[in-house]
Design an enzyme around this catalytic site. Structure first.
Site, PDB file in Angstrom:
ATOM      1  N   CYS A  14      -2.946   6.670   9.331  1.00  0.00           N
ATOM      2  CA  CYS A  14      -1.826   6.071  10.050  1.00  0.00           C
ATOM      3  C   CYS A  14      -2.238   4.809  10.809  1.00  0.00           C
ATOM      4  O   CYS A  14      -3.223   4.813  11.529  1.00  0.00           O
ATOM      5  CB  CYS A  14      -1.297   7.114  11.027  1.00  0.00           C
ATOM      6  SG  CYS A  14       0.120   6.553  11.900  1.00  0.00           S
ATOM      7  N   GLU A  20       0.830  -1.197   0.000  1.00  0.00           N
ATOM      8  CA  GLU A  20       0.000   0.000   0.000  1.00  0.00           C
ATOM      9  C   GLU A  20       0.864   1.245   0.000  1.00  0.00           C
ATOM     10  O   GLU A  20       1.884   1.313   0.681  1.00  0.00           O
ATOM     11  CB  GLU A  20      -0.882   0.009   1.240  1.00  0.00           C
ATOM     12  CG  GLU A  20      -1.697  -1.249   1.339  1.00  0.00           C
ATOM     13  CD  GLU A  20      -3.038  -1.038   1.984  1.00  0.00           C
ATOM     14  OE1 GLU A  20      -3.241   0.008   2.628  1.00  0.00           O
ATOM     15  OE2 GLU A  20      -3.895  -1.920   1.826  1.00  0.00           O
ATOM     16  N   ASN A  31      -6.667   5.915  14.949  1.00  0.00           N
ATOM     17  CA  ASN A  31      -7.585   5.628  13.848  1.00  0.00           C
ATOM     18  C   ASN A  31      -8.205   4.266  14.116  1.00  0.00           C
ATOM     19  O   ASN A  31      -7.493   3.269  14.125  1.00  0.00           O
ATOM     20  CB  ASN A  31      -6.819   5.600  12.523  1.00  0.00           C
ATOM     21  CG  ASN A  31      -6.311   6.971  12.143  1.00  0.00           C
ATOM     22  OD1 ASN A  31      -7.063   7.931  12.111  1.00  0.00           O
ATOM     23  ND2 ASN A  31      -5.018   7.067  11.881  1.00  0.00           N
ATOM     24  N   CYS A  57       3.245   8.385   1.101  1.00  0.00           N
ATOM     25  CA  CYS A  57       3.623   7.492   2.203  1.00  0.00           C
ATOM     26  C   CYS A  57       3.913   6.119   1.610  1.00  0.00           C
ATOM     27  O   CYS A  57       3.038   5.512   0.996  1.00  0.00           O
ATOM     28  CB  CYS A  57       2.465   7.433   3.204  1.00  0.00           C
ATOM     29  SG  CYS A  57       2.737   6.284   4.555  1.00  0.00           S
ATOM     30  N   CYS A 104       4.293  -6.509   8.535  1.00  0.00           N
ATOM     31  CA  CYS A 104       5.251  -5.987   9.515  1.00  0.00           C
ATOM     32  C   CYS A 104       5.352  -6.952  10.687  1.00  0.00           C
ATOM     33  O   CYS A 104       4.361  -7.557  11.088  1.00  0.00           O
ATOM     34  CB  CYS A 104       4.805  -4.619  10.032  1.00  0.00           C
ATOM     35  SG  CYS A 104       6.035  -3.857  11.114  1.00  0.00           S
ATOM     36  N   CYS A 148      -2.074  -1.245  15.545  1.00  0.00           N
ATOM     37  CA  CYS A 148      -1.820  -1.100  14.102  1.00  0.00           C
ATOM     38  C   CYS A 148      -2.400  -2.264  13.306  1.00  0.00           C
ATOM     39  O   CYS A 148      -2.151  -3.436  13.625  1.00  0.00           O
ATOM     40  CB  CYS A 148      -0.310  -1.029  13.883  1.00  0.00           C
ATOM     41  SG  CYS A 148       0.153  -1.076  12.148  1.00  0.00           S
ATOM     42  N   LEU A 153       6.824   6.910  19.290  1.00  0.00           N
ATOM     43  CA  LEU A 153       7.022   6.807  20.738  1.00  0.00           C
ATOM     44  C   LEU A 153       5.815   6.143  21.416  1.00  0.00           C
ATOM     45  O   LEU A 153       5.938   5.097  22.035  1.00  0.00           O
ATOM     46  CB  LEU A 153       7.269   8.215  21.293  1.00  0.00           C
ATOM     47  CG  LEU A 153       7.613   8.333  22.776  1.00  0.00           C
ATOM     48  CD1 LEU A 153       8.916   7.642  23.102  1.00  0.00           C
ATOM     49  CD2 LEU A 153       7.647   9.807  23.192  1.00  0.00           C
ATOM     50  N   CYS A 192       2.903  -3.756  16.798  1.00  0.00           N
ATOM     51  CA  CYS A 192       2.307  -2.699  17.611  1.00  0.00           C
ATOM     52  C   CYS A 192       0.813  -3.001  17.728  1.00  0.00           C
ATOM     53  O   CYS A 192       0.160  -3.304  16.726  1.00  0.00           O
ATOM     54  CB  CYS A 192       2.521  -1.330  16.962  1.00  0.00           C
ATOM     55  SG  CYS A 192       4.259  -0.953  16.697  1.00  0.00           S
ATOM     56  N   GLY A 251       5.269  -1.844   7.312  1.00  0.00           N
ATOM     57  CA  GLY A 251       6.623  -2.328   7.583  1.00  0.00           C
ATOM     58  C   GLY A 251       7.453  -1.393   8.435  1.00  0.00           C
ATOM     59  O   GLY A 251       7.107  -0.240   8.647  1.00  0.00           O
TER      60      GLY A 251
END
Ligand code: SF4
Length: 363
Positions: free
Chosen positions: A355, A96, A312, A125, A132, A139, A237, A136, A183
């Site tokens: 994001c 993407e 998001n 982006c 990935c 995500c 962070l 996280c 990633g």
């Protein structure tokens, strides 16, 4: 020549093209012709490079070496002008890439929404891996796991595909690149940094218009600081102490905050450059004013700014989006302590382009 499987000429640097040209018994200036056709001119096929002798083109094609541009498989356009592209690689994977006219709506956006051709600056982006491995917890990409690294050609190829689709004139229009798609770029470091060099030397993106975001792969942050050509550094962070960070970013167990912040503190910044700290606010998890005060202590002494992003939402994500006044209160604490802090307007939320939302199976 690069060790990775080579599907085309895209991804080869000038030196590698020179070797190829010499191997074919051609004069060295042919390497410059090829390099210019592939990168600044974004030529799609060898057949279109009429400056090259026919026999040379035929010999390259016989080796399976056409340019190897990536194909846009699908695109989704948001009401705010953002476009999410699904781009196909030669082996049938898709990654993407997101086009955001008027930048990412951050600190300098005027708040108006851009139409399809109504932009004077834009951000692309790009993804660095298929999926990935960093996991996280907020995500969507993490849900895929990692399938493979992208090659330098596949990273540059995303940019070229979008520039061509949007008919961008690099001489006149201002485009930024952020390595913040699918990633962790620092877990695919050699290909990522080669792509950076090709984008700078070939496609002519000034390094100051590129930013890479890392989840905190500390040894690579040190290595990155030594690069002669490098984008700006952003660190994802997302928490103000190890307890919260370990919960939402398991990578923190390997490189805890003290180590990460030490690397940030030692990072050799250029004149007027700042490190960006990104902080995704999760309702009731990391969004308390007390957390903001901890962030102030963490970044003390580092020339930086903080980008605040209210989560998001997405299917399969166990966290909620904080209320707007909570986000503002968090920002206030930072700003009052002298830390530039910006609330980033989400882009393309309706098409899963924002994001942490990139996941090729959605939409
Ligand atoms: S936020 Fe970035 S590093 Fe973390 S899992 Fe998602 S893509 Fe990977």
């Amino acid at each position: 020549m690069a060790k990775e499987q080579q599907h085309g000429l895209l991804g080869l640097d000038f030196q590698e093209l020179s070797q190829l040209v010499l191997k074919h018994g051609q004069p060295e200036y042919r390497a410059r012709q090829l390099f210019d056709a592939i990168y600044p001119q974004r030529v799609a096929s060898l057949d279109s490079i009429s400056t090259l002798p026919k026999e040379f083109r035929a010999a390259l094609l016989e080796e399976g070496l056409d340019i190897g541009q990536l194909r846009i498989e699908k695109s989704f356009q948001s009401t705010d002008g953002t476009i999410r592209y699904l781009i196909a690689t030669a082996d049938g994977e898709t990654v993407e890439t997101v086009w955001m006219p008027e930048g990412d709506g951050g600190e300098s956006g005027d708040g108006t929404e851009a139409g399809e051709n109504d932009w004077n600056r834009a951000t692309i982006c790009v993804s660095s891996q298929v999926g990935c491995a960093v996991n996280c917890q907020f995500c969507l990409t993490a849900l895929l796991g990692v399938k493979r690294n992208l090659t330098a050609g596949e990273i540059v190829g995303q940019v070229l595909a979008v520039l061509s689709d949007r008919q961008v004139d690099m001489e006149r229009q201002r485009v930024n690149i952020v390595f913040m798609g699918m990633g962790e770029p620092f877990l695919n470091y050699p290909h990522f940094i080669k792509a950076v060099r090709l984008l700078a030397e070939g496609v002519r993106f000034p390094e100051s218009r590129m930013t890479v975001s890392t989840s905190g792969i500390v040894p690579r942050i040190h290595e990155f600081g030594e690069e002669p050509v490098r984008p700006k550094l952003a660190i994802s962070l997302n928490a103000s102490n190890d307890q919260v960070r370990e919960r939402i970013m398991p990578i923190n167990r390997k490189w805890p905050l003290a180590t990460l912040m030490q690397a940030a503190r030692e990072f050799p910044l250029r004149n007027r450059e700042r490190i960006t700290f990104e902080y995704v606010l999760l309702d009731g998890v990391n969004d308390d004013p007390a957390h903001a005060r901890e962030v102030v202590e963490l970044v003390r002494g580092i020339r930086c700014k903080v980008n605040l992003i209210a989560l998001n939402p997405g299917p399969g994500i166990a966290f909620g989006t904080p209320a707007e006044d909570r986000v503002k209160a968090f920002q206030q604490v930072l700003v009052q302590s002298g830390i530039p802090a910006f609330i980033r307007r989400p882009r393309g939320r309706d098409i899963y382009a924002a994001c942490g939302q990139l996941k090729r199976t959605v939409g």
